[in-house]
Design a protein around this motif. Structure first.
Motif: not given
Length: 582
Positions: A409-412, A469-470, A485-489, A549-555
């Motif tokens: 797990s990746y947590v901000d 929020n997350q 769902t997970h946001p990705i680049i 940092k990316i997973r702290a956002h929404r898709p």
């Protein structure tokens, strides 16, 4: 000088035995109209001088009238003092009618001339020629009392000269009608009751003038008082010591009285009072694994949010029981869970009166804000601790026990110093208004392990919570779809890169290209080997930090990335894609 007025400085002279009227009464008053010097006839013997003052109305003894300045008669000391009431032998009154003590009887004039014969023994003397009391000495002057002025009684009332009635005083001397000596004669005058030889001090009895009974009685009373005081003091000391001993045994300490139970809403006690009804303890069993964790109520339908690693031991066939703060127990089932966010939702059925906790906004949290952590550390339900927000956007990773990275797990995270221990996982982190701002998930132990609840040594003041929020977004997806769902680049990162930043790998998983064809990264112009150093202006130092940092956002969120390529810096913009959790 005025005549006829009293001369207070005058002194009486020798008395005329016949008096001016010749009636034989000594001390007669002169005629107010006569000449004061008319009595100076030489043929009448020594002239009698009339005192120029009023007579002594108080008849002061022993001198008698006219006043205290009159010469005292000579005091005779008899050789032997007879006992009281025993008359001396022989006559005690001379032939001239003068009673004892030299005071003539009323109406009997004294002799005109003093006795000049030598003293001889006789009936009027006591051996050795000593005259009896009342016998005038040779050459001794004689004085008569002055007559009382008009308006005064000839004989004033006698002055009581008897000693005070002491207990041991002798009885009053018997002053018979014949005088102190017991002889006959005229009726006693105002001094007839006075006998200086009848006083108690002259008795040869060894007793004091007033006796000793009273002082002895007083001394006895004083001794009694002293003894009583000593006894009372001893009794008081014994009683006081006894009371002190009892008091030492029966100790009663001061204590505050009963106070109102209400507390300020923003105090720790106020926050706990409002939050505890919505916090639950989870007990999970599955196969050979079991665990304990914490969760909190999301809504009135029975949905409860917790950590994925809390319910993971239940697997697909395990059991989950939920215990509420009031002691009620209900069974629960998993609605959905996501290992990448370390979040899960379970649901209880048939439970009424649920108390959902209000959700706050983690974007509003500032470092230093007070927080309260609630959970069941080591299965101690309803434990409340407090602290502050120590840091924000702290990138942490947890899990990884499977080896393939699927459980990492990746947590901000929000960092707090509120004590968090194994069993607190999944519990709420509350702000000062009793709103959830984070989900307690991991601690840093003294051994250096960074996994969730790793190192069972307990809290050292380094706790981490998933921002609410997350958690809210993931919980909604799990409730609605059962998946998150997970946001990705769309790129594969080289996790072995030790430089500063996140480097894009040279190849992808399973032989796929490192940059997904048609993905967000390819569309933004990202290439293999590029090093990403910033996300929206925030510095990135590793591949893990870029994922956090990316997973702290929404898709669908738009991000700006800063790249280094061939020693040059380049900025690109992309829109985050979406991938469902396995």
């Amino acid at each position: 000088m005025d005549e006829g007025k009293p001369k207070w400085w005058s002194r009486p002279g020798p008395a005329d035995p016949a008096g001016p009227s010749g009636d034989g009464h000594g001390g007669g008053a002169p005629d107010p109209g006569s000449d004061p010097g008319a009595g100076h006839a030489t043929d009448r013997g020594p002239e009698r001088r009339i005192p120029l003052h009023d007579p002594d109305r108080y008849s002061t003894p022993p001198y008698g009238e006219p006043g205290p300045w009159a010469p005292a008669p000579p005091v005779q000391h008899p050789g032997t003092t007879p006992a009281h009431g025993v008359p001396l032998q022989g006559p005690t009154t001379p032939a001239d009618g003068t009673p004892a003590h030299g005071t003539p009887a009323h109406g009997v004039p004294g002799p005109a001339a003093p006795v000049t014969a030598p003293p001889q023994e006789g009936p009027g003397t006591l051996g050795h020629g000593t005259p009896l009391a009342g016998t005038p000495l040779a050459g001794a002057p004689r004085y008569d009392r002055a007559p009382a002025p008009a308006g005064y009684d000839a004989a004033p009332p006698p002055y009581d000269t008897s000693p005070p009635p002491y207990d041991s005083a002798p009885p009053p001397h018997d002053m018979g009608p014949a005088g102190p000596a017991g002889g006959g004669g005229a009726e006693p005058g105002p001094w007839g009751r006075y006998d200086p030889w009848a006083q108690a001090p002259l008795q040869q009895t060894g007793a004091g003038p007033h006796g000793t009974g009273k002082p002895r009685a007083r001394r006895g009373a004083l001794v009694g008082v002293l003894v009583l005081g000593v006894v009372a003091g001893m009794i008081g000391g014994v009683v006081g010591a006894n009371l002190e001993a009892r008091r030492a045994v029966q100790v009663e300490l001061p204590q505050a009285g009963t106070e109102a139970e209400g507390r300020a809403p923003d105090s720790v006690a106020g926050i706990a009072a409002r939050s505890l009804p919505g916090v639950v303890t989870l007990h999970v069993r599955g196969g050979s694994d079991q665990g304990t964790g914490t969760g909190f109520v999301l809504d009135g339908r029975g949905h409860i949010l917790t950590n994925n690693h809390v319910v993971e031991p239940a697997g697909s066939g395990g059991e989950i029981s939920v215990t509420f703060s009031g002691g009620e127990v209900a069974a629960a089932e998993v609605v959905g869970r996501d290992a990448g966010y370390d979040l899960a939702v379970v649901k209880v059925s048939g439970v009424s009166g649920l108390k959902p906790l209000p959700l706050g906004n983690s974007d509003n949290v500032q470092v230093g804000d007070p927080v309260v952590a609630i959970g069941a550390p080591f299965d101690l339900a309803n434990t409340v601790t407090s602290g502050i927000i120590s840091a924000k956007e702290r990138p942490i990773t947890a899990g990884g026990e499977k080896g393939d990275g699927s459980d990492i797990s990746y947590v901000d995270a929000l960092q707090t110093d509120a004590p968090i221990n194994p069993g607190n996982s999944g519990g709420p982190l509350m702000d000062s208004r009793a709103r959830v701002i984070g989900i307690n998930s991991a601690i840093r132990s003294a051994e250096g392990a960074g996994g969730p609840e790793s190192g069972q040594s307990g809290s050292i003041g380094l706790g981490f919570a998933i921002p609410v929020n997350q958690g809210k977004r993931v919980a909604e997806e799990l409730i609605n779809t059962g998946k998150a769902t997970h946001p990705i680049i769309g790129v594969t990162l080289d996790m072995d890169f030790t430089g500063d930043g996140a480097r894009v790998g040279t190849e992808g998983n399973d032989g796929a290209p490192p940059v997904t064809v048609g993905g967000p990264g390819q569309k933004a112009g990202i290439r293999s080997g590029d090093v990403i150093t910033e996300v929206d202006g925030q510095r990135v130092h590793s591949g893990e930090e870029l994922i956090v940092k990316i997973r702290a956002h929404r898709p669908g969120d738009r991000l700006q990335l800063t790249l280094e390529r061939g020693g040059q810096e380049k900025k690109v913009t992309l829109v985050l894609g979406s991938a469902r959790s396995g």
